[in-house]
Design a protein around this motif. Structure first.
Motif, PDB file in Angstrom:
ATOM      1  N   THR A 190       0.847  -1.186   0.000  1.00 52.37           N
ATOM      2  CA  THR A 190       0.000   0.000   0.000  1.00 52.37           C
ATOM      3  C   THR A 190       0.885   1.240   0.000  1.00 52.37           C
ATOM      4  O   THR A 190       1.971   1.240   0.590  1.00 52.37           O
ATOM      5  N   PRO A 191       0.456   2.313  -0.684  1.00 52.84           N
ATOM      6  CA  PRO A 191      -0.715   2.385  -1.565  1.00 52.84           C
ATOM      7  C   PRO A 191      -0.416   1.809  -2.932  1.00 52.84           C
ATOM      8  O   PRO A 191       0.720   1.424  -3.202  1.00 52.84           O
ATOM      9  N   LYS A 192      -1.406   1.766  -3.811  1.00 51.80           N
ATOM     10  CA  LYS A 192      -1.196   1.324  -5.204  1.00 51.80           C
ATOM     11  C   LYS A 192      -0.691   2.480  -6.064  1.00 51.80           C
ATOM     12  O   LYS A 192       0.070   2.266  -7.002  1.00 51.80           O
ATOM     13  N   PHE A 193      -1.148   3.665  -5.768  1.00 50.71           N
ATOM     14  CA  PHE A 193      -0.739   4.852  -6.514  1.00 50.71           C
ATOM     15  C   PHE A 193      -0.476   5.983  -5.521  1.00 50.71           C
ATOM     16  O   PHE A 193      -1.128   6.060  -4.482  1.00 50.71           O
ATOM     17  N   GLN A 194       0.473   6.855  -5.876  1.00 47.58           N
ATOM     18  CA  GLN A 194       0.756   8.005  -5.025  1.00 47.58           C
ATOM     19  C   GLN A 194       1.385   9.099  -5.869  1.00 47.58           C
ATOM     20  O   GLN A 194       2.252   8.828  -6.696  1.00 47.58           O
ATOM     21  N   VAL A 195       0.925  10.323  -5.630  1.00 45.68           N
ATOM     22  CA  VAL A 195       1.549  11.500  -6.253  1.00 45.68           C
ATOM     23  C   VAL A 195       2.081  12.380  -5.128  1.00 45.68           C
ATOM     24  O   VAL A 195       1.345  12.700  -4.189  1.00 45.68           O
ATOM     25  N   LEU A 196       3.357  12.720  -5.222  1.00 46.22           N
ATOM     26  CA  LEU A 196       3.999  13.565  -4.219  1.00 46.22           C
ATOM     27  C   LEU A 196       4.556  14.811  -4.880  1.00 46.22           C
ATOM     28  O   LEU A 196       4.901  14.784  -6.066  1.00 46.22           O
ATOM     29  N   LYS A 197       4.683  15.865  -4.088  1.00 46.62           N
ATOM     30  CA  LYS A 197       5.433  17.029  -4.554  1.00 46.62           C
ATOM     31  C   LYS A 197       6.883  16.876  -4.093  1.00 46.62           C
ATOM     32  O   LYS A 197       7.175  16.234  -3.064  1.00 46.62           O
ATOM     33  N   THR A 198       7.777  17.482  -4.850  1.00 52.12           N
ATOM     34  CA  THR A 198       9.194  17.446  -4.481  1.00 52.12           C
ATOM     35  C   THR A 198       9.373  17.913  -3.037  1.00 52.12           C
ATOM     36  O   THR A 198       8.822  18.942  -2.633  1.00 52.12           O
ATOM     37  N   GLY A 199      10.146  17.118  -2.274  1.00 56.51           N
ATOM     38  CA  GLY A 199      10.411  17.469  -0.887  1.00 56.51           C
ATOM     39  C   GLY A 199       9.494  16.799   0.124  1.00 56.51           C
ATOM     40  O   GLY A 199       9.815  16.756   1.315  1.00 56.51           O
ATOM     41  N   GLN A 200       8.354  16.280  -0.337  1.00 57.97           N
ATOM     42  CA  GLN A 200       7.453  15.600   0.591  1.00 57.97           C
ATOM     43  C   GLN A 200       8.017  14.235   0.963  1.00 57.97           C
ATOM     44  O   GLN A 200       8.861  13.676   0.258  1.00 57.97           O
ATOM     45  N   SER A 201       7.522  13.708   2.060  1.00 56.16           N
ATOM     46  CA  SER A 201       7.964  12.383   2.488  1.00 56.16           C
ATOM     47  C   SER A 201       6.782  11.421   2.477  1.00 56.16           C
ATOM     48  O   SER A 201       5.618  11.839   2.517  1.00 56.16           O
ATOM     49  N   MET A 202       7.106  10.142   2.381  1.00 54.89           N
ATOM     50  CA  MET A 202       6.069   9.135   2.480  1.00 54.89           C
ATOM     51  C   MET A 202       6.694   7.765   2.759  1.00 54.89           C
ATOM     52  O   MET A 202       7.901   7.576   2.548  1.00 54.89           O
ATOM     53  N   THR A 203       5.867   6.869   3.237  1.00 55.12           N
ATOM     54  CA  THR A 203       6.297   5.506   3.526  1.00 55.12           C
ATOM     55  C   THR A 203       5.453   4.538   2.723  1.00 55.12           C
ATOM     56  O   THR A 203       4.225   4.614   2.737  1.00 55.12           O
ATOM     57  N   LEU A 204       6.124   3.637   2.011  1.00 52.35           N
ATOM     58  CA  LEU A 204       5.455   2.553   1.305  1.00 52.35           C
ATOM     59  C   LEU A 204       5.455   1.335   2.226  1.00 52.35           C
ATOM     60  O   LEU A 204       6.488   0.977   2.796  1.00 52.35           O
ATOM     61  N   GLN A 205       4.271   0.725   2.339  1.00 48.87           N
ATOM     62  CA  GLN A 205       4.125  -0.408   3.247  1.00 48.87           C
ATOM     63  C   GLN A 205       4.108  -1.721   2.470  1.00 48.87           C
ATOM     64  O   GLN A 205       3.581  -1.792   1.366  1.00 48.87           O
ATOM     65  N   CYS A 206       4.678  -2.744   3.072  1.00 49.42           N
ATOM     66  CA  CYS A 206       4.692  -4.081   2.465  1.00 49.42           C
ATOM     67  C   CYS A 206       4.502  -5.112   3.562  1.00 49.42           C
ATOM     68  O   CYS A 206       5.119  -4.998   4.639  1.00 49.42           O
ATOM     69  N   ALA A 207       3.689  -6.121   3.276  1.00 48.87           N
ATOM     70  CA  ALA A 207       3.497  -7.221   4.224  1.00 48.87           C
ATOM     71  C   ALA A 207       3.380  -8.526   3.458  1.00 48.87           C
ATOM     72  O   ALA A 207       2.827  -8.555   2.359  1.00 48.87           O
ATOM     73  N   GLN A 208       3.904  -9.601   4.067  1.00 48.24           N
ATOM     74  CA  GLN A 208       3.781 -10.924   3.451  1.00 48.24           C
ATOM     75  C   GLN A 208       3.283 -11.919   4.502  1.00 48.24           C
ATOM     76  O   GLN A 208       3.626 -11.818   5.686  1.00 48.24           O
ATOM     77  N   ASP A 209       2.483 -12.869   4.033  1.00 49.14           N
ATOM     78  CA  ASP A 209       1.907 -13.850   4.952  1.00 49.14           C
ATOM     79  C   ASP A 209       2.397 -15.265   4.640  1.00 49.14           C
ATOM     80  O   ASP A 209       1.713 -16.248   4.944  1.00 49.14           O
ATOM     81  N   MET A 210       3.575 -15.374   4.036  1.00 49.53           N
ATOM     82  CA  MET A 210       4.126 -16.672   3.651  1.00 49.53           C
ATOM     83  C   MET A 210       5.219 -17.140   4.605  1.00 49.53           C
ATOM     84  O   MET A 210       5.910 -18.122   4.307  1.00 49.53           O
ATOM     85  N   ASN A 211       5.403 -16.423   5.702  1.00 50.78           N
ATOM     86  CA  ASN A 211       6.420 -16.777   6.698  1.00 50.78           C
ATOM     87  C   ASN A 211       7.840 -16.769   6.110  1.00 50.78           C
ATOM     88  O   ASN A 211       8.704 -17.553   6.514  1.00 50.78           O
ATOM     89  N   HIS A 212       8.060 -15.883   5.135  1.00 49.72           N
ATOM     90  CA  HIS A 212       9.369 -15.800   4.507  1.00 49.72           C
ATOM     91  C   HIS A 212      10.354 -15.031   5.373  1.00 49.72           C
ATOM     92  O   HIS A 212       9.994 -14.089   6.075  1.00 49.72           O
ATOM     93  N   ASN A 213      11.622 -15.460   5.301  1.00 50.50           N
ATOM     94  CA  ASN A 213      12.656 -14.782   6.079  1.00 50.50           C
ATOM     95  C   ASN A 213      13.081 -13.465   5.440  1.00 50.50           C
ATOM     96  O   ASN A 213      13.338 -12.489   6.116  1.00 50.50           O
ATOM     97  N   SER A 214      13.206 -13.471   4.121  1.00 50.25           N
ATOM     98  CA  SER A 214      13.839 -12.359   3.420  1.00 50.25           C
ATOM     99  C   SER A 214      12.818 -11.501   2.690  1.00 50.25           C
ATOM    100  O   SER A 214      11.864 -12.022   2.111  1.00 50.25           O
ATOM    101  N   MET A 215      13.064 -10.191   2.723  1.00 54.77           N
ATOM    102  CA  MET A 215      12.184  -9.255   2.020  1.00 54.77           C
ATOM    103  C   MET A 215      13.023  -8.225   1.287  1.00 54.77           C
ATOM    104  O   MET A 215      14.172  -7.947   1.667  1.00 54.77           O
ATOM    105  N   TYR A 216      12.436  -7.628   0.227  1.00 55.05           N
ATOM    106  CA  TYR A 216      13.187  -6.783  -0.706  1.00 55.05           C
ATOM    107  C   TYR A 216      12.329  -5.618  -1.172  1.00 55.05           C
ATOM    108  O   TYR A 216      11.111  -5.744  -1.270  1.00 55.05           O
ATOM    109  N   TRP A 217      13.017  -4.539  -1.526  1.00 54.17           N
ATOM    110  CA  TRP A 217      12.380  -3.448  -2.238  1.00 54.17           C
ATOM    111  C   TRP A 217      13.133  -3.203  -3.543  1.00 54.17           C
ATOM    112  O   TRP A 217      14.364  -3.073  -3.547  1.00 54.17           O
ATOM    113  N   TYR A 218      12.379  -3.134  -4.650  1.00 56.24           N
ATOM    114  CA  TYR A 218      12.914  -2.838  -5.973  1.00 56.24           C
ATOM    115  C   TYR A 218      12.220  -1.607  -6.540  1.00 56.24           C
ATOM    116  O   TYR A 218      11.101  -1.301  -6.188  1.00 56.24           O
TER     117      TYR A 218
END
Lengths: 115, 115
Positions: free
Chosen positions: A7-35
């Protein structure tokens, strides 16, 4: 099982703004990544978390920070967004078996535009 | 030097025919894994098939097979009996044991299946 959710699926920001992209998995995996995925560039690794409590830089970490909140959740933060961070962001997770990471499962992506 | 090279930006195939998508890789690590992912126009990344460097046989998953030629450092994806739903972007990726958590992607091949 929802797999990997973002979450979210779409986001528009202005230069200088901050935001956090959230990710969750329910497969009991050890490793997670952001690309991030840019046209003509394939996917490039920003940060990864080999296991709960650890995070490491990938190929393109500048301008980003991450938090592995628990085994399920891995967030990506843009502290001061720049137009160069306009991209599609994917979260992924994988299981660690016998010391080897196998296939990564991806979330649906977040399309971010910075104006 | 690029670690994963996909030389075909775009490919066309007639429905029900077979198609081969090329992938060459570069590594000095004797232990590595090769992956193929599909990205339809909806944007999600779908894992298709995996080949380990020590696997004696070529991997197969339904209509997908991986033509693994280790000496040539190639890992071509073969899709048999193409379907309209196979139209998508296809990415080849590699993980090396020396950097077990990093998946390096090629730039992708856009496959179009014609009726």
């Amino acid at each position: 099982n929802a797999g990997v959710t973002q979450t979210p699926k779409f986001q528009v920001l202005k230069t200088g703004q901050s935001m956090t992209l959230q990710c969750a998995q329910d497969m009991n995996h050890n490793s997670m990544y952001w690309y991030r995925q840019d046209p003509g560039m394939g996917l490039r690794l920003i940060y990864y978390s080999a296991s709960e409590g650890t995070t490491d830089k990938g190929e393109v970490p500048n301008g980003y920070n991450v938090s592995r909140l628990n085994k399920r959740e891995f967030s990506l933060r843009l502290e001061s967004a720049a137009p160069s961070q306009t991209s599609v962001y994917f979260c992924a997770s994988s299981a660690l078996r016998g010391g080897w990471n196998y296939e990564q499962y991806f979330g649906p992506g977040t399309r971010l535009t910075v104006t | 030097a690029q670690k994963i090279t996909q030389t075909q930006p775009g490919m066309f195939v007639q429905e029900k025919e077979a198609v081969t998508l090329d992938c060459t890789y570069d590594t000095s690590d004797p232990s590595y894994g090769l992956f193929w992912y599909k990205q339809p126009s909806s944007g999600e990344m779908i894992f298709l098939i995996y080949q380990g460097s020590y696997d004696q046989q070529n991997a197969t998953e339904g209509r997908y097979s991986l033509n693994f030629q280790k000496a040539r450092k190639s890992a071509n994806l073969v899709i048999s009996a193409s379907q309209l739903g196979d139209s998508a972007m296809y990415f080849c990726a590699m993980r090396e044991a020396g950097s077990n958590y990093k998946l390096t992607f090629g730039k992708g091949t856009l496959l179009t299946v014609n009726p």
